[in-house]
Design an enzyme around this catalytic site. Structure first.
Site, PDB file in Angstrom:
ATOM      1  N   THR A 181       0.795  -1.243   0.000  1.00  5.50           N
ATOM      2  CA  THR A 181       0.000   0.000   0.000  1.00  5.50           C
ATOM      3  C   THR A 181       0.829   1.297   0.000  1.00  5.50           C
ATOM      4  O   THR A 181       0.236   2.374  -0.063  1.00  5.50           O
ATOM      5  CB  THR A 181      -1.023   0.097   1.157  1.00  5.50           C
ATOM      6  OG1 THR A 181      -0.369   0.472   2.371  1.00  5.50           O
ATOM      7  CG2 THR A 181      -1.821  -1.186   1.340  1.00  5.50           C
ATOM      8  N   ASP A 182       2.147   1.230   0.086  1.00  4.21           N
ATOM      9  CA  ASP A 182       2.922   2.483   0.079  1.00  4.21           C
ATOM     10  C   ASP A 182       4.209   2.328  -0.733  1.00  4.21           C
ATOM     11  O   ASP A 182       5.292   2.702  -0.291  1.00  4.21           O
ATOM     12  CB  ASP A 182       3.241   2.931   1.511  1.00  4.21           C
ATOM     13  CG  ASP A 182       3.661   4.407   1.565  1.00  4.21           C
ATOM     14  OD1 ASP A 182       3.356   5.156   0.609  1.00  4.21           O
ATOM     15  OD2 ASP A 182       4.291   4.811   2.550  1.00  4.21           O
TER      16      ASP A 182
END
Length: 290
Positions: A83-84
């Site tokens: 997610t990052d």
């Protein structure tokens, strides 16, 4: 402690080929959780910055991309979503580099140099935002420049959001600068349309209450009417379509057309149509001899 748990899960199944950073230990120091990692070099972003945002050669981009996709495929097999993903969270294993003559100014005899890492080996870091697929998903994830359209539109997200981020990263490594340099949702969506073509109506019509304001009659993007400034309109207009952007940096080579095809697969608007990490690793771009 969530990050420690994720790191231990990654280490438990790792056979030394995951390209994910290795945890050595962790301890609690006066109610601060400290994590001990292997020693690594600078991030790809730091390297670009130190190199005055001079892009990496396509052969290096291929090696970085291969390792990044391998690490994400490994995570997805364990039902983990990073997610990052961004260049700041991809570290070179070694700090060593070589200095090569790059360009010569006609007005002087001054030679300009570019730095290239001695080794293409990388490790993925920062699992503080990583979630298991069956855990509760927050509405907003990913650093802005690498955020997938389904997140902005409030349609929910899963594994494909990592692949969108990888597409953005590969463009940045080839061009030297982030693909979508923006801090506002409508401008971000307008930039996507400029680079990749219109957003599909089956997605825009399903946009949640917070995102439907970006569209007219629930389908067409409210651009440029909804732009916050003329500067914003200019920032969108100066972007090229994806094919032209890549050929501007790589020319009309086989590597250029192959990378462009891979990027179109990673940057599909519809998450269900986006390449998976395993599919991307089988792309012809990674079969070209270095």
């Amino acid at each position: 402690m969530i990050e420690v748990d994720v790191l231990q899960q990654l280490a438990k199944h790792d056979k030394g080929i995951s390209c994910c950073v290795q945890i050595h230990n962790w301890f609690d120091y006066r109610n601060h959780i400290c994590i001990v990692f292997e020693k690594l070099g600078p991030s790809l972003f730091d390297f670009l910055k130190r190199n005055k945002y001079c892009p990496f050669p396509v052969d290096l981009v291929r090696e970085f991309g291969r390792q990044l996709l391998e690490s994400v495929a490994y995570m997805h097999d364990l039902r983990l979503i990073h997610t990052d993903l961004k260049p700041e969270n991809i570290l070179l294993v070694s700090s060593e580099y070589v200095k090569l003559p790059h360009t010569k100014r006609f007005s002087s005899d001054e030679t300009h140099y570019r730095c290239l890492p001695k080794s293409s080996a990388i490790k993925l870091i920062d699992f503080g935002s990583t979630v298991f697929d069956n855990q509760i998903h927050s509405s907003i994830v990913s650093t802005r420049h690498y955020r997938a359209p389904e997140i902005i539109l409030g349609l929910g997200w899963s594994y494909p959001c990592d692949l969108w981020s990888i597409g953005c990263i590969l463009v940045e490594l080839c061009a030297g600068n982030a693909l979508f340099q923006t801090h506002e949702n409508l401008e971000h969506l307008a930039m996507m349309e400029r680079v990749l073509g219109p957003l599909p109506q089956q997605m825009t019509r399903r946009a949640n209450n917070g995102a439907e304001k970006y569209f007219r009659r629930g389908a067409r993007l409210n651009w440029p009417l909804g732009a916050v400034s003329r500067e914003s309109i200019r920032a969108v207009k100066k972007l090229d379509c994806l094919k032209d952007l890549i050929s501007r940096h790589l020319g009309s080579s086989k590597a250029s057309s192959s990378l462009t095809d891979l990027l179109y697969g990673l940057l599909k608007y519809e998450p269900s149509e986006r390449l998976t990490a395993r599919q991307a690793l089988d792309h012809p771009f990674f079969k070209i001899p270095t």
